[in-house]
Design a protein around this motif. Sequence first.
Motif, PDB file in Angstrom:
ATOM      1  N   THR A 113       0.850  -1.301   0.009  1.00 10.44           N
ATOM      2  CA  THR A 113       0.079   0.047  -0.088  1.00 10.44           C
ATOM      3  C   THR A 113       0.859   1.401  -0.046  1.00 10.44           C
ATOM      4  O   THR A 113       0.174   2.481   0.084  1.00 10.44           O
ATOM      5  CB  THR A 113      -0.845  -0.013   1.193  1.00 10.44           C
ATOM      6  OG1 THR A 113      -0.284  -0.100   2.386  1.00 10.44           O
ATOM      7  CG2 THR A 113      -2.011  -0.991   1.181  1.00 10.44           C
ATOM      8  N   LYS A 114       2.060   1.215  -0.165  1.00  8.97           N
ATOM      9  CA  LYS A 114       3.070   2.573  -0.202  1.00  8.97           C
ATOM     10  C   LYS A 114       3.164   3.039  -1.265  1.00  8.97           C
ATOM     11  O   LYS A 114       4.386   3.511  -1.686  1.00  8.97           O
ATOM     12  CB  LYS A 114       4.171   1.985   0.705  1.00  8.97           C
ATOM     13  CG  LYS A 114       4.012   1.852   2.197  1.00  8.97           C
ATOM     14  CD  LYS A 114       5.301   1.669   2.967  1.00  8.97           C
ATOM     15  CE  LYS A 114       5.096   1.681   4.485  1.00  8.97           C
ATOM     16  NZ  LYS A 114       6.281   1.424   5.223  1.00  8.97           N
ATOM     17  N   GLY A 115       2.288   3.031  -2.207  1.00  4.50           N
ATOM     18  CA  GLY A 115       2.471   3.760  -3.544  1.00  4.50           C
ATOM     19  C   GLY A 115       3.221   2.864  -4.544  1.00  4.50           C
ATOM     20  O   GLY A 115       3.282   1.560  -4.420  1.00  4.50           O
ATOM     21  N   ASN A 116       4.242   3.612  -5.372  1.00  8.31           N
ATOM     22  CA  ASN A 116       4.896   2.956  -6.215  1.00  8.31           C
ATOM     23  C   ASN A 116       6.346   2.437  -5.795  1.00  8.31           C
ATOM     24  O   ASN A 116       7.059   3.050  -5.604  1.00  8.31           O
ATOM     25  CB  ASN A 116       5.291   3.938  -7.649  1.00  8.31           C
ATOM     26  CG  ASN A 116       4.026   4.293  -8.168  1.00  8.31           C
ATOM     27  OD1 ASN A 116       3.187   3.634  -8.509  1.00  8.31           O
ATOM     28  ND2 ASN A 116       4.010   5.507  -8.569  1.00  8.31           N
ATOM     29  N   ILE A 117       6.384   1.202  -5.451  1.00  7.06           N
ATOM     30  CA  ILE A 117       7.254   0.411  -4.917  1.00  7.06           C
ATOM     31  C   ILE A 117       7.778  -0.438  -5.885  1.00  7.06           C
ATOM     32  O   ILE A 117       7.187  -1.113  -6.798  1.00  7.06           O
ATOM     33  CB  ILE A 117       6.920  -0.491  -3.699  1.00  7.06           C
ATOM     34  CG1 ILE A 117       5.841  -1.403  -4.128  1.00  7.06           C
ATOM     35  CG2 ILE A 117       5.997   0.468  -2.608  1.00  7.06           C
ATOM     36  CD1 ILE A 117       5.802  -2.628  -2.928  1.00  7.06           C
ATOM     37  N   GLY A 118       9.229  -0.899  -5.538  1.00  8.17           N
ATOM     38  CA  GLY A 118       9.953  -1.825  -6.443  1.00  8.17           C
ATOM     39  C   GLY A 118       9.869  -1.590  -7.982  1.00  8.17           C
ATOM     40  O   GLY A 118       9.609  -0.490  -8.552  1.00  8.17           O
ATOM     41  N   ARG A 119      10.057  -2.751  -8.565  1.00 10.75           N
ATOM     42  CA  ARG A 119      10.159  -2.708 -10.236  1.00 10.75           C
ATOM     43  C   ARG A 119       9.107  -3.524 -10.564  1.00 10.75           C
ATOM     44  O   ARG A 119       9.205  -4.679 -10.422  1.00 10.75           O
ATOM     45  CB  ARG A 119      11.610  -3.023 -10.604  1.00 10.75           C
ATOM     46  CG  ARG A 119      11.498  -2.905 -12.214  1.00 10.75           C
ATOM     47  CD  ARG A 119      13.006  -3.471 -12.632  1.00 10.75           C
ATOM     48  NE  ARG A 119      12.885  -3.451 -14.177  1.00 10.75           N
ATOM     49  CZ  ARG A 119      14.146  -3.893 -14.838  1.00 10.75           C
ATOM     50  NH1 ARG A 119      15.062  -4.166 -13.964  1.00 10.75           N
ATOM     51  NH2 ARG A 119      14.146  -4.047 -16.054  1.00 10.75           N
ATOM     52  N   ILE A 120       8.156  -3.053 -11.499  1.00  4.48           N
ATOM     53  CA  ILE A 120       6.988  -3.822 -11.883  1.00  4.48           C
ATOM     54  C   ILE A 120       7.568  -4.836 -13.072  1.00  4.48           C
ATOM     55  O   ILE A 120       8.333  -4.306 -14.115  1.00  4.48           O
ATOM     56  CB  ILE A 120       5.902  -2.884 -12.561  1.00  4.48           C
ATOM     57  CG1 ILE A 120       5.184  -2.387 -11.358  1.00  4.48           C
ATOM     58  CG2 ILE A 120       5.082  -4.205 -13.368  1.00  4.48           C
ATOM     59  CD1 ILE A 120       4.100  -1.655 -11.723  1.00  4.48           C
ATOM     60  N   ILE A 121       7.865  -6.039 -13.071  1.00  4.24           N
ATOM     61  CA  ILE A 121       8.663  -6.900 -14.053  1.00  4.24           C
ATOM     62  C   ILE A 121       7.620  -7.734 -14.872  1.00  4.24           C
ATOM     63  O   ILE A 121       8.161  -8.019 -16.059  1.00  4.24           O
ATOM     64  CB  ILE A 121       9.538  -7.591 -13.232  1.00  4.24           C
ATOM     65  CG1 ILE A 121       8.864  -8.747 -12.281  1.00  4.24           C
ATOM     66  CG2 ILE A 121      10.792  -6.934 -12.859  1.00  4.24           C
ATOM     67  CD1 ILE A 121      10.075  -9.408 -11.871  1.00  4.24           C
ATOM     68  N   ARG A 122       6.270  -7.518 -14.389  1.00  2.00           N
ATOM     69  CA  ARG A 122       5.319  -8.534 -15.440  1.00  2.00           C
ATOM     70  C   ARG A 122       3.922  -7.915 -15.019  1.00  2.00           C
ATOM     71  O   ARG A 122       3.659  -7.414 -13.962  1.00  2.00           O
ATOM     72  CB  ARG A 122       5.355  -9.888 -14.857  1.00  2.00           C
ATOM     73  CG  ARG A 122       4.655 -10.947 -15.869  1.00  2.00           C
ATOM     74  CD  ARG A 122       5.073 -12.408 -15.575  1.00  2.00           C
ATOM     75  NE  ARG A 122       3.986 -13.169 -16.513  1.00  2.00           N
ATOM     76  CZ  ARG A 122       4.447 -13.301 -17.771  1.00  2.00           C
ATOM     77  NH1 ARG A 122       5.714 -12.688 -18.126  1.00  2.00           N
ATOM     78  NH2 ARG A 122       3.769 -14.189 -18.729  1.00  2.00           N
ATOM     79  N   SER A 123       3.316  -8.027 -16.110  1.00  2.00           N
ATOM     80  CA  SER A 123       1.739  -7.563 -16.100  1.00  2.00           C
ATOM     81  C   SER A 123       1.255  -8.404 -16.872  1.00  2.00           C
ATOM     82  O   SER A 123       1.441  -8.645 -18.163  1.00  2.00           O
ATOM     83  CB  SER A 123       1.635  -6.146 -16.584  1.00  2.00           C
ATOM     84  OG  SER A 123       0.255  -5.913 -16.584  1.00  2.00           O
ATOM     85  N   GLU A 124       0.078  -9.067 -16.328  1.00  7.19           N
ATOM     86  CA  GLU A 124      -0.771 -10.180 -17.090  1.00  7.19           C
ATOM     87  C   GLU A 124      -2.289 -10.082 -16.610  1.00  7.19           C
ATOM     88  O   GLU A 124      -2.547  -9.526 -15.743  1.00  7.19           O
ATOM     89  CB  GLU A 124      -0.173 -11.520 -16.846  1.00  7.19           C
ATOM     90  CG  GLU A 124      -0.145 -12.057 -15.497  1.00  7.19           C
ATOM     91  CD  GLU A 124       0.456 -13.275 -15.402  1.00  7.19           C
ATOM     92  OE1 GLU A 124       0.084 -14.168 -16.152  1.00  7.19           O
ATOM     93  OE2 GLU A 124       1.248 -13.594 -14.589  1.00  7.19           O
ATOM     94  N   PRO A 125      -3.008 -10.467 -17.451  1.00  4.06           N
ATOM     95  CA  PRO A 125      -4.633 -10.455 -17.373  1.00  4.06           C
ATOM     96  C   PRO A 125      -4.904 -11.239 -15.973  1.00  4.06           C
ATOM     97  O   PRO A 125      -4.359 -12.233 -15.822  1.00  4.06           O
ATOM     98  CB  PRO A 125      -5.161 -10.698 -18.486  1.00  4.06           C
ATOM     99  CG  PRO A 125      -4.232 -10.778 -19.574  1.00  4.06           C
ATOM    100  CD  PRO A 125      -2.949 -10.954 -18.901  1.00  4.06           C
ATOM    101  N   LEU A 126      -5.749 -10.561 -15.083  1.00  7.72           N
ATOM    102  CA  LEU A 126      -6.369 -11.316 -14.097  1.00  7.72           C
ATOM    103  C   LEU A 126      -7.598 -11.932 -14.686  1.00  7.72           C
ATOM    104  O   LEU A 126      -8.649 -11.055 -15.180  1.00  7.72           O
ATOM    105  CB  LEU A 126      -6.599 -10.454 -13.060  1.00  7.72           C
ATOM    106  CG  LEU A 126      -7.124 -10.936 -11.563  1.00  7.72           C
ATOM    107  CD1 LEU A 126      -5.786 -11.988 -11.147  1.00  7.72           C
ATOM    108  CD2 LEU A 126      -7.082  -9.905 -10.394  1.00  7.72           C
TER     109      LEU A 126
END
Length: 296
Positions: A154-167
């Motif tokens: 819940t702390k906003g933009n954390i880390g590095r998004i490395i994968r995005s896929e449909p739920l």
Amino acid sequence: MNALLDLDQLRTFIAIAETGSFTRAASQVNKTQSAVSMQMRRLEERIGQTIFVRDGRQSRVTDAGVRLLDYARRMLSLNAETIAAFSADAMSGTVRLGLPDDYAPRLLPTVLASFATTHPNIEIEMTCEQSSCIHRRVEDGRLDIGIVTHGDCTKGNIGRIIRSEPLLWVSSAHHSVHCQSTIPLALGTPNCSWRHSATESLVRSGKQYRVAYVSSSAAAHTGAVMAGLAVSVLPESALTSDMRVLGDREGFPELPHCDIALLRSKTAQDRIHNALAAHIVNALDNVSGSGSLAAE
């Protein structure tokens, strides 16, 4: 049979066996699909056995392939161990990795197994907890690297998004629980972002539901789905052939994408941490580095 086995062919063979797909394996070993197919034809010629058969959209390992798989893994492991033994620059040590059990079944057999092959002297201590717990452990230095569902922290933009896929909405392919007037759901705990997305979308669509099974374990959700007891939500890469994807035709609203992020502790800056982080990113990345790097 007196022909020598090619280690590169064996590496490709393992990738296909673990991903169930020539296409996904080609991406993993950085080859074209035609090159992968050619390698497997040559490997079958060398051993004189068929090692794959088509099973729908999947490529299934034959009995001969299962036997070869064990030898292939041992050969690659011994090769990596031999190189490491004679390399003055070989990395060694322990990396503490955390991830939710949503991802463990997909990461452990493929990503981490291949890392162990190329870095046999690096030990990985595994912790499986909810994403929010993994986030806290990385922040306070109790874990070196974390793989989390981005929206669960819940702390906003954390880390590095490395994968995005449909739920996706899923039910058992052999049951009709999704046809009930009030849909029983198998979902995570109240702070789970997938649960929020699922229930909010059903409310907006006016579809009746009840939360029948609550667990932080993805295995529990899958068990309820496969038993025909509930509908759940899963990312696309977690689907199996025994699951039915539910959409507009069945009256289920579209869900948002699931973002997977890699977190790294400020104290985890050694070469061994770099090696594991890079390996995970290379194996999972499908967003071309577009994620936030705030916590790296």
